[in-house]
Design a protein around this motif. Structure first.
Motif, PDB file in Angstrom:
ATOM      1  N   THR A  47     -27.159   2.842  -1.297  1.00  0.00           N
ATOM      2  CA  THR A  47     -26.265   1.826  -0.762  1.00  0.00           C
ATOM      3  C   THR A  47     -25.521   1.192  -1.934  1.00  0.00           C
ATOM      4  OG1 THR A  47     -26.133  -0.212   0.543  1.00  0.00           O
ATOM      5  CG2 THR A  47     -28.071   0.052  -0.839  1.00  0.00           C
ATOM      6  N   PHE A  48     -24.354   0.647  -1.670  1.00  0.00           N
ATOM      7  CA  PHE A  48     -23.560  -0.010  -2.705  1.00  0.00           C
ATOM      8  C   PHE A  48     -22.534  -0.912  -2.024  1.00  0.00           C
ATOM      9  CE2 PHE A  48     -21.604   4.162  -1.898  1.00  0.00           C
ATOM     10  CZ  PHE A  48     -20.330   3.784  -1.490  1.00  0.00           C
ATOM     11  N   GLU A  49     -21.867  -1.723  -2.816  1.00  0.00           N
ATOM     12  CA  GLU A  49     -20.788  -2.561  -2.298  1.00  0.00           C
ATOM     13  C   GLU A  49     -19.457  -1.876  -2.589  1.00  0.00           C
ATOM     14  OE1 GLU A  49     -20.990  -6.559  -3.734  1.00  0.00           O
ATOM     15  OE2 GLU A  49     -22.963  -6.930  -2.837  1.00  0.00           O
ATOM     16  N   TYR A  50     -18.577  -1.888  -1.582  1.00  0.00           N
ATOM     17  CA  TYR A  50     -17.257  -1.290  -1.739  1.00  0.00           C
ATOM     18  C   TYR A  50     -16.189  -2.297  -1.309  1.00  0.00           C
ATOM     19  CZ  TYR A  50     -17.177  -0.479   3.335  1.00  0.00           C
ATOM     20  OH  TYR A  50     -17.173  -0.646   4.698  1.00  0.00           O
ATOM     21  N   PRO A  51     -14.939  -2.113  -1.737  1.00  0.00           N
ATOM     22  CA  PRO A  51     -13.890  -3.095  -1.445  1.00  0.00           C
ATOM     23  C   PRO A  51     -13.557  -3.157   0.048  1.00  0.00           C
ATOM     24  CG  PRO A  51     -13.226  -1.595  -3.200  1.00  0.00           C
ATOM     25  CD  PRO A  51     -14.457  -1.030  -2.607  1.00  0.00           C
ATOM     26  N   GLU A  52     -13.288  -4.358   0.539  1.00  0.00           N
ATOM     27  CA  GLU A  52     -12.914  -4.538   1.943  1.00  0.00           C
ATOM     28  C   GLU A  52     -11.527  -3.975   2.241  1.00  0.00           C
ATOM     29  OE1 GLU A  52     -13.458  -8.637   3.006  1.00  0.00           O
ATOM     30  OE2 GLU A  52     -15.645  -8.446   3.055  1.00  0.00           O
ATOM     31  N   TYR A  53     -10.719  -3.766   1.209  1.00  0.00           N
ATOM     32  CA  TYR A  53      -9.382  -3.199   1.398  1.00  0.00           C
ATOM     33  C   TYR A  53      -9.410  -1.667   1.318  1.00  0.00           C
ATOM     34  CZ  TYR A  53     -10.096  -4.232  -3.554  1.00  0.00           C
ATOM     35  OH  TYR A  53     -10.649  -4.378  -4.807  1.00  0.00           O
ATOM     36  N   LEU A  57     -19.120  -0.787  -7.918  1.00  0.00           N
ATOM     37  CA  LEU A  57     -19.914   0.151  -7.121  1.00  0.00           C
ATOM     38  C   LEU A  57     -21.185   0.544  -7.886  1.00  0.00           C
ATOM     39  CD1 LEU A  57     -18.511   3.262  -5.243  1.00  0.00           C
ATOM     40  CD2 LEU A  57     -20.584   3.414  -6.608  1.00  0.00           C
ATOM     41  N   ILE A  58     -21.022   0.906  -9.150  1.00  0.00           N
ATOM     42  CA  ILE A  58     -22.171   1.319  -9.963  1.00  0.00           C
ATOM     43  C   ILE A  58     -23.148   0.155 -10.151  1.00  0.00           C
ATOM     44  CG2 ILE A  58     -22.880   2.109 -12.263  1.00  0.00           C
ATOM     45  CD1 ILE A  58     -20.202   3.655 -12.393  1.00  0.00           C
ATOM     46  N   GLU A  59     -22.602  -1.031 -10.409  1.00  0.00           N
ATOM     47  CA  GLU A  59     -23.452  -2.195 -10.691  1.00  0.00           C
ATOM     48  C   GLU A  59     -24.192  -2.705  -9.457  1.00  0.00           C
ATOM     49  OE1 GLU A  59     -20.647  -4.833 -12.448  1.00  0.00           O
ATOM     50  OE2 GLU A  59     -20.605  -3.748 -14.357  1.00  0.00           O
ATOM     51  N   THR A  60     -23.724  -2.321  -8.251  1.00  0.00           N
ATOM     52  CA  THR A  60     -24.409  -2.777  -7.023  1.00  0.00           C
ATOM     53  C   THR A  60     -25.158  -1.649  -6.331  1.00  0.00           C
ATOM     54  OG1 THR A  60     -22.387  -2.401  -5.712  1.00  0.00           O
ATOM     55  CG2 THR A  60     -22.720  -4.621  -6.624  1.00  0.00           C
ATOM     56  N   LEU A  61     -25.103  -0.440  -6.885  1.00  0.00           N
ATOM     57  CA  LEU A  61     -25.752   0.706  -6.258  1.00  0.00           C
ATOM     58  C   LEU A  61     -27.266   0.563  -6.313  1.00  0.00           C
ATOM     59  CD1 LEU A  61     -24.699   4.337  -6.250  1.00  0.00           C
ATOM     60  CD2 LEU A  61     -27.037   3.850  -6.957  1.00  0.00           C
ATOM     61  N   GLU A  62     -27.917   0.849  -5.202  1.00  0.00           N
ATOM     62  CA  GLU A  62     -29.374   0.833  -5.133  1.00  0.00           C
ATOM     63  C   GLU A  62     -29.851   2.030  -4.345  1.00  0.00           C
ATOM     64  OE1 GLU A  62     -31.037  -2.818  -3.741  1.00  0.00           O
ATOM     65  OE2 GLU A  62     -29.782  -4.056  -5.046  1.00  0.00           O
ATOM     66  N   TRP A  63     -31.047   2.532  -4.702  1.00  0.00           N
ATOM     67  CA  TRP A  63     -31.647   3.667  -4.001  1.00  0.00           C
ATOM     68  C   TRP A  63     -32.517   3.146  -2.866  1.00  0.00           C
ATOM     69  CZ3 TRP A  63     -28.844   7.270  -5.941  1.00  0.00           C
ATOM     70  CH2 TRP A  63     -28.534   7.302  -7.296  1.00  0.00           C
ATOM     71  N   SER A  94     -29.656   0.454 -15.743  1.00  0.00           N
ATOM     72  CA  SER A  94     -30.323  -0.682 -15.117  1.00  0.00           C
ATOM     73  C   SER A  94     -31.739  -0.241 -14.768  1.00  0.00           C
ATOM     74  CB  SER A  94     -29.576  -1.138 -13.852  1.00  0.00           C
ATOM     75  OG  SER A  94     -30.342  -2.097 -13.152  1.00  0.00           O
ATOM     76  N   SER A  95     -32.679  -0.616 -15.620  1.00  0.00           N
ATOM     77  CA  SER A  95     -34.066  -0.220 -15.381  1.00  0.00           C
ATOM     78  C   SER A  95     -34.630  -0.920 -14.150  1.00  0.00           C
ATOM     79  CB  SER A  95     -34.921  -0.531 -16.611  1.00  0.00           C
ATOM     80  OG  SER A  95     -34.776  -1.886 -16.984  1.00  0.00           O
ATOM     81  N   GLU A  96     -34.116  -2.092 -13.843  1.00  0.00           N
ATOM     82  CA  GLU A  96     -34.578  -2.839 -12.669  1.00  0.00           C
ATOM     83  C   GLU A  96     -34.276  -2.084 -11.370  1.00  0.00           C
ATOM     84  OE1 GLU A  96     -33.620  -7.055 -10.370  1.00  0.00           O
ATOM     85  OE2 GLU A  96     -32.935  -6.778 -12.434  1.00  0.00           O
ATOM     86  N   ARG A  97     -33.065  -1.513 -11.290  1.00  0.00           N
ATOM     87  CA  ARG A  97     -32.674  -0.773 -10.082  1.00  0.00           C
ATOM     88  C   ARG A  97     -32.873   0.735 -10.244  1.00  0.00           C
ATOM     89  NH1 ARG A  97     -27.498  -0.850  -9.490  1.00  0.00           N
ATOM     90  NH2 ARG A  97     -27.015  -1.906 -11.424  1.00  0.00           N
ATOM     91  N   GLN A 138     -14.231   9.360 -13.735  1.00  0.00           N
ATOM     92  CA  GLN A 138     -15.346  10.077 -13.120  1.00  0.00           C
ATOM     93  C   GLN A 138     -16.641   9.436 -13.601  1.00  0.00           C
ATOM     94  OE1 GLN A 138     -15.237  14.373 -13.095  1.00  0.00           O
ATOM     95  NE2 GLN A 138     -13.013  14.427 -13.348  1.00  0.00           N
ATOM     96  N   PHE A 139     -17.708   9.639 -12.833  1.00  0.00           N
ATOM     97  CA  PHE A 139     -18.989   9.080 -13.235  1.00  0.00           C
ATOM     98  C   PHE A 139     -20.121   9.833 -12.554  1.00  0.00           C
ATOM     99  CE2 PHE A 139     -17.876   6.870  -9.341  1.00  0.00           C
ATOM    100  CZ  PHE A 139     -19.069   6.775  -8.645  1.00  0.00           C
ATOM    101  N   PHE A 140     -21.318   9.646 -13.089  1.00  0.00           N
ATOM    102  CA  PHE A 140     -22.516  10.064 -12.366  1.00  0.00           C
ATOM    103  C   PHE A 140     -23.588   9.015 -12.592  1.00  0.00           C
ATOM    104  CE2 PHE A 140     -23.533  12.074 -16.476  1.00  0.00           C
ATOM    105  CZ  PHE A 140     -24.864  11.704 -16.641  1.00  0.00           C
ATOM    106  N   VAL A 141     -24.446   8.849 -11.587  1.00  0.00           N
ATOM    107  CA  VAL A 141     -25.589   7.949 -11.687  1.00  0.00           C
ATOM    108  C   VAL A 141     -26.799   8.639 -11.071  1.00  0.00           C
ATOM    109  CG1 VAL A 141     -24.369   5.740 -11.791  1.00  0.00           C
ATOM    110  CG2 VAL A 141     -24.840   6.780  -9.581  1.00  0.00           C
ATOM    111  N   THR A 142     -27.979   8.282 -11.563  1.00  0.00           N
ATOM    112  CA  THR A 142     -29.203   8.919 -11.107  1.00  0.00           C
ATOM    113  C   THR A 142     -30.373   7.972 -11.347  1.00  0.00           C
ATOM    114  OG1 THR A 142     -30.654  10.827 -11.420  1.00  0.00           O
ATOM    115  CG2 THR A 142     -29.478  10.033 -13.366  1.00  0.00           C
ATOM    116  N   ASP A 143     -31.490   8.217 -10.632  1.00  0.00           N
ATOM    117  CA  ASP A 143     -32.730   7.508 -10.960  1.00  0.00           C
ATOM    118  C   ASP A 143     -33.589   8.384 -11.858  1.00  0.00           C
ATOM    119  OD1 ASP A 143     -33.592   9.451  -9.201  1.00  0.00           O
ATOM    120  OD2 ASP A 143     -34.826   8.104  -7.997  1.00  0.00           O
ATOM    121  N   SER A 144     -33.089   9.576 -12.153  1.00  0.00           N
ATOM    122  CA  SER A 144     -33.682  10.582 -13.061  1.00  0.00           C
ATOM    123  C   SER A 144     -34.859  11.355 -12.465  1.00  0.00           C
ATOM    124  CB  SER A 144     -34.095   9.970 -14.411  1.00  0.00           C
ATOM    125  OG  SER A 144     -35.276   9.211 -14.267  1.00  0.00           O
ATOM    126  N   THR A 145     -35.250  11.023 -11.213  1.00  0.00           N
ATOM    127  CA  THR A 145     -36.363  11.754 -10.605  1.00  0.00           C
ATOM    128  C   THR A 145     -36.054  12.313  -9.218  1.00  0.00           C
ATOM    129  OG1 THR A 145     -37.272   9.674  -9.748  1.00  0.00           O
ATOM    130  CG2 THR A 145     -38.148  10.467 -11.858  1.00  0.00           C
TER     131      THR A 145
END
Length: 200
Positions: A58-64, A191-197, A130-133, A151-158
């Motif tokens: 889940t993440f936050e995205y712009p309302e527009y 988006l990246i800063e609010t992304l959570e698994w 972000s080790s917390e998330r 471009q970007f990629f994000v992972t929890d590494s597992t």
């Protein structure tokens, strides 16, 4: 009666031609084409809402913007686009589950970024952690007339891996798109800063 000799006549004709030439040069210089301009863009106020679905993230995205399914991958509901109707742009998001193949996913992402080196003037990499998330990744910013400027990629590494890329439905032009890219870049960071698994 005033008599004008040939020498005086030649001088007057030369002076007249010189005046006409100077006047015509000034007229031409004032009609020099001006550089091409671009329309002023009125950007909306930055407001965000939560993306909720059956996906593992889940993440936050712009309302527009709008969340729409990725038409190129109908077999996976968690592949989607954050669509910007005002800018004719998309943040393509693809999700994959990790099964001992994290290195393959990260290398594939890097390869897709560096395929743009033919047109890219530079490629900047920024690490995110972000080790917390449990969100770790890299954000790539590509300068120049490239098809995908971010471009970007994000992972929890597992377990989880997300790749994102920004595209516009127009011919790449760094000058005309620069303000829009800068505007959307802040949304990608958000988006990246609010992304959570989500737990399975």
């Amino acid at each position: 009666m005033l008599k004008i000799d040939h020498q005086t006549t030649a001088f007057l004709i030369s002076a007249l031609i010189g005046i006409l030439l100077i006047a015509s040069c000034k007229t031409r210089s004032s009609q020099t084409p001006k550089p091409k301009g671009y329309h002023r863009i009125d950007f909306p106020k930055k407001t965000y809402t939560q993306f909720e679905s059956g996906c593992s993230y889940t993440f936050e995205y712009p309302e527009y913007s709008e969340i729409i399914s990725d038409p190129e991958n109908t077999g996976n509901d968690c592949w989607l686009n954050v669509y910007y109707p005002d800018f004719e742009g998309n943040i393509h998001i693809s999700y994959k589950e990790i099964n001992g193949n994290l290195d393959t996913f990260t290398e594939d992402s890097r390869t897709l970024v560096y395929k743009h080196t033919v047109k890219a003037e530079s490629i900047q990499e920024q690490s995110y952690e972000s080790s917390e998330r449990k969100v770790y990744g890299i954000l790539y910013k590509l300068e120049g007339n490239v098809a995908s400027p971010m471009q970007f990629f994000v992972t929890d590494s597992t377990e989880h891996f997300i790749r994102g890329s920004l595209y516009f439905n127009t011919e790449p032009n760094k000058d005309s798109l620069a303000p829009v890219i800068e505007f959307v870049q802040k949304d990608i960071r958000h988006l990246i800063e609010t992304l959570e698994w989500k737990n399975k």
